[in-house]
Design an enzyme around this catalytic site. Structure first.
Site, short mmCIF file in Angstrom:
data_model
loop_
_atom_site.label_atom_id
_atom_site.label_comp_id
_atom_site.label_asym_id
_atom_site.label_seq_id
_atom_site.Cartn_x
_atom_site.Cartn_y
_atom_site.Cartn_z
N ASP A 1 -1.06 7.59 -6.34
CA ASP A 1 -1.13 6.18 -5.42
C ASP A 1 -1.26 5.16 -6.58
O ASP A 1 -2.10 5.13 -7.60
CB ASP A 1 -2.60 6.60 -4.69
N ASP B 1 0.72 -1.36 -0.04
CA ASP B 1 0.20 0.10 -0.13
C ASP B 1 0.78 1.25 0.01
O ASP B 1 1.60 1.60 1.15
CB ASP B 1 -0.96 -0.20 1.12
#
Ligand SMILES: *[C@@H]1O[C@H](CO)[C@@H](O)[C@H](O)[C@H]1NC(C)=O
Ligand SMILES: *[C@@H]1O[C@H](CO)[C@@H](O)[C@H](O)[C@H]1NC(C)=O
Ligand SMILES: *[C@@H]1O[C@H](CO)[C@@H](O)[C@H](O)[C@H]1NC(C)=O
Ligand SMILES: *[C@@H]1O[C@H](CO)[C@@H](O)[C@H](O)[C@H]1NC(C)=O
Ligand SMILES: *[C@@H]1O[C@H](CO)[C@@H](O)[C@H](O)[C@H]1NC(C)=O
Ligand SMILES: *[C@@H]1O[C@H](CO)[C@@H](O)[C@H](O)[C@H]1NC(C)=O
Ligand SMILES: *[C@@H]1O[C@H](CO)[C@@H](O)[C@H](O)[C@H]1NC(C)=O
Length: 432
Positions: A313, A107
């Protein structure tokens, strides 16, 4: 505008010339990133159709955007989290001595590395044994007055009864992990036989964990790749020359994307463009970029304020633009396409593919870096001939995310010391 033909078997069949080559040097290494919907993922579900998968991934993007907005703003989350999403990719690593294999979510939107540990007070289901620190000869507890402990924000750590560092890490929805901060060996498989070993890695040994995204038994923790001091990349920073990169494969691919560290991560060549990487003390986890404008064919929309106005991201599928910018962008796109009414949620702008239809150039102009997006970075095939833009409104003023579809078939290098992010158009399948 130029004439453009879409090919349908795959979402994306443009030939991309690999302009960049990563150098291979011992000491640098590369690990596999498994997309959560791919054949290699424990989440793989053979009864899901490609358009079903795309819709779900898009819905996860909305949840993720709400989550990241909550974390950036430190505000109450007003939106409900529909489907939790902590990153779309998984990675394997080993912890302890003897090494115990773990599959974790990778992540870029969080910092801590953590695994479920025994003795567990409350853990989510896990098919393999919990990591038992007592059975690892190299494990040690981190004391609460030591540096790694104090790197956690004050509301995220406290002193335990024996002076150990207790951490609490919350993820915006009901998910959290609580436990002791520990130090142990972390090891990765690499294409070379040996693998690479990092002896003194800080991680959370979670004794009390609830993680809505992981309830299928295969996920044992999370690897934070964010910008904060305890993330994997920050911890390894000196050893990896402060650099990592990834090259994300198209959705439909059955193979793994690569996450590279050290010299191997460096991208070079004529096609490379670079833009400043902005970090903000107020949201230390996220990687921000300055998006100056978006070009649509011959026209351009300016973003105005650019002080780190977009998060890059890997864990958000769609690109989400703040509403004012999105509306201007959509106005330009609608000048060149015939919009389909009632797009499937959460998509906003869809159209029917017609033979030989013209598609317009779309360029994201970051400061110093023009990134030309290809149709496979912009469009998702929802139905036999329904194409939807992988760009939607974030519905949050001033909040935008550059998501992973937009990054497919680019090498994206993060230089954490030089504070630069570079992009190079690349056929990631060929890169291997
Ligand atoms: C990328 O390379 C693979 C393997 O060589 C090839 O099958 C594929 O068509 C290429 N993709 C594009 C978009 O050119
Ligand atoms: C797999 O997908 C099908 C169709 O969407 C769904 O009914 C089923 O519950 C899914 N299975 C699992 C294990 O999630
Ligand atoms: C782990 O080892 C420590 C030190 O030997 C001991 O005090 C503790 O009770 C052990 N914990 C468990 C759960 O076995
Ligand atoms: C770490 O500290 C906790 C709390 O003092 C203790 O229960 C545990 O046994 C320690 N673990 C090891 C491996 O020493
Ligand atoms: C991936 O594997 C599935 C199932 O084996 C197959 O149907 C599909 O064509 C493969 N996709 C690619 C891009 O190779
Ligand atoms: C696409 O562009 C070409 C060249 O500008 C033009 O001749 C053609 O009519 C356009 N096609 C459509 C479907 O608009
Ligand atoms: C990006 O493209 C614009 C044209 O839209 C050009 O003026 C500018 O110089 C380019 N920037 C870079 C860094 O290449």
């Amino acid at each position: 505008m130029y004439a453009f033909i879409f090919y349908f078997s795959a979402l994306c069949s443009l030939s991309v010339v690999s302009l960049a080559e990563a150098s291979k040097t011992p000491g640098s290494f590369s690990i596999d990133l498994i997309h959560c919907d791919s054949l290699l993922s424990p989440f793989y579900n053979s009864s899901m159709t490609p358009s079903h998968l795309i819709k779900n991934a898009a819905l996860r993007s909305i949840s993720r955007s709400n989550l990241l907005h909550f974390l950036v703003g430190e505000k109450e989350s007003t939106e409900t989290i529909i489907i939790p999403n902590y990153g779309e990719y998984l990675m394997k690593f080993y912890i302890g001595t003897p090494p115990v294999e773990r599959l974790a979510i990778a992540d870029t939107g969080s910092d801590l590395v953590w695994v479920q540990c025994s003795p567990c007070m409350s853990c989510f289901p896990q098919d393999t044994n919990l990591f038992d620190p007592n059975k690892s000869s190299t494990f040690s507890n981190v004391s609460c007055d030591s540096k790694p402990c104090t790197l956690l924000p004050s509301r995220q750590h406290r002193c335990g009864n024996s002076g150990e560092c207790e951490y609490l890490y919350q993820y915006g929805d009901k998910s959290f992990t609580m436990g002791d901060l520990g130090v142990d060996v972390i090891k990765f498989d690499t294409e070379q036989d040996q693998g690479v070993t990092f002896p003194k890695s800080i991680f959370g040994c979670g004794f009390n964990n609830d993680f809505t995204a992981a309830k299928i038994g295969k996920i044992t923790g999370l690897v934070g790749l964010g910008a904060g001091p305890l993330s994997l990349v920050s911890q390894l920073s000196d050893q990896i020359g402060h650099k990592f990169s990834y090259c994300l494969l198209p959705f439909s691919s059955n193979s793994t994307s690569k996450l590279k560290f050290g010299k191997e991560a460096i991208i070079k060549g004529n096609g490379v463009v670079s833009t400043p990487l902005i970090t903000k003390p107020s949201s230390p986890t996220f990687y921000f970029l300055n998006l100056e404008s978006i070009v649509v064919g011959q026209k351009k929309v300016q973003t105005g304020q650019t002080d780190g106005n977009i998060i890059i991201d890997s864990g958000t599928t769609l690109t989400l633009l703040e509403p004012t910018l999105y509306n201007k962008f959509v106005t330009l796109v609608k000048e060149v396409i015939e919009e389909e009414q009632n797009p499937p949620s959460p998509f906003d702008l869809c159209f029917r593919y017609k033979d030989d239809m013209n598609f317009t150039d779309i360029v994201f102009q970051f400061r110093g870096a023009n990134v030309s997006l290809l149709p496979q970075n912009l469009l998702l095939l929802l139905d036999t001939n329904l194409l939807c833009f992988a760009i939607v409104s974030s519905n949050q003023q001033g909040f935008s995310i550059f998501g992973n579809v937009a990054q497919i078939d680019f090498q994206v290098e993060y230089d954490l010391e030089g504070k630069i992010i570079s992009f190079a158009p690349t056929n990631c399948t060929k890169l291997g």
